[in-house]
Design a protein around this motif. Structure first.
Motif, PDB file in Angstrom:
ATOM      1  N   GLN A  11      -1.952   5.475  -5.488  1.00  0.00           N
ATOM      2  CA  GLN A  11      -3.283   5.922  -5.062  1.00  0.00           C
ATOM      3  C   GLN A  11      -3.334   6.115  -3.565  1.00  0.00           C
ATOM      4  N   ASP A  51       1.961   1.975  -3.375  1.00  0.00           N
ATOM      5  CA  ASP A  51       0.875   2.230  -4.308  1.00  0.00           C
ATOM      6  C   ASP A  51       0.648   3.740  -4.447  1.00  0.00           C
ATOM      7  N   ASP A  99       0.833  -1.209   0.000  1.00  0.00           N
ATOM      8  CA  ASP A  99       0.000   0.000   0.000  1.00  0.00           C
ATOM      9  C   ASP A  99       0.863   1.252   0.000  1.00  0.00           C
TER      10      ASP A  99
END
Length: 179
Positions: free
Chosen positions: A20, A18, A15
């Protein structure tokens, strides 16, 4: 179970990489910063308004104290001199007449009593002044204004002599007829 803890840690690391997730975290930080800035601006405006209201009351109190120290201008009192003055004078061998109605502007409420008491002296001074004028002079606006100023001086002289103060501010012609 060891595999479960490994798998649980891997999504967190994934995450973080990532884009986003990184963008969402930046937006949260931006929203928090904007909120903090708005809160500080609001507090600043509130403090400023409070201080202005506190300091603006002090000058108002000073202004009130200063206005109480200064004598207030009393309202105008208009005192008509009646009956109207009628005088005659010569103009190139012809007899001419002047009828003038005068009103006095004053502010002291004690002066009308003095005017009543000394009216014969005031009327005498005005009759002598009016009868000594020339017809040509009184036909001009400048001549009438000069006569008005002379009448003011004559009345103030009588009042100064009798009551110790000039008493009136202006002499006003409310009717002025020459024939």
């Amino acid at each position: 179970m060891a595999k479960d803890t490994k798998n649980a840690q891997q999504p967190a690391a994934a995450d973080a990489a990532d884009p986003q997730v990184v963008a969402k975290q930046k937006r949260k930080k931006l929203i928090l910063i904007i909120g903090a800035v708005l809160l500080l601006v609001g507090i600043s405006v509130g403090v400023t308004l409070t201080l202005l209201s506190v300091f603006s009351d002090a000058p108002a109190a000073d202004a009130e104290a200063a206005s109480e120290a200064e004598p207030t201008k009393q309202p105008a009192i208009y005192y008509p001199l009646s009956p109207a003055f009628v005088v005659n004078f010569e103009d190139r061998g012809r007899s001419r007449f002047l009828q003038a109605e005068l009103t006095l502007l004053l502010r002291d409420p004690d002066v009308p009593k003095a005017l009543d008491m000394h009216m014969p002296a005031i009327r005498n001074a005005l009759v002598m002044l009016l009868s000594g004028q020339s017809f040509e002079t009184l036909q001009t606006a400048e001549g009438k204004e000069a006569l008005r100023e002379q009448a003011l001086v004559k009345i103030q002289e009588v009042l100064q002599q009798e009551i110790g103060k000039p008493g009136i501010e202006q002499v006003l012609f409310v009717n002025f007829v020459m024939q």
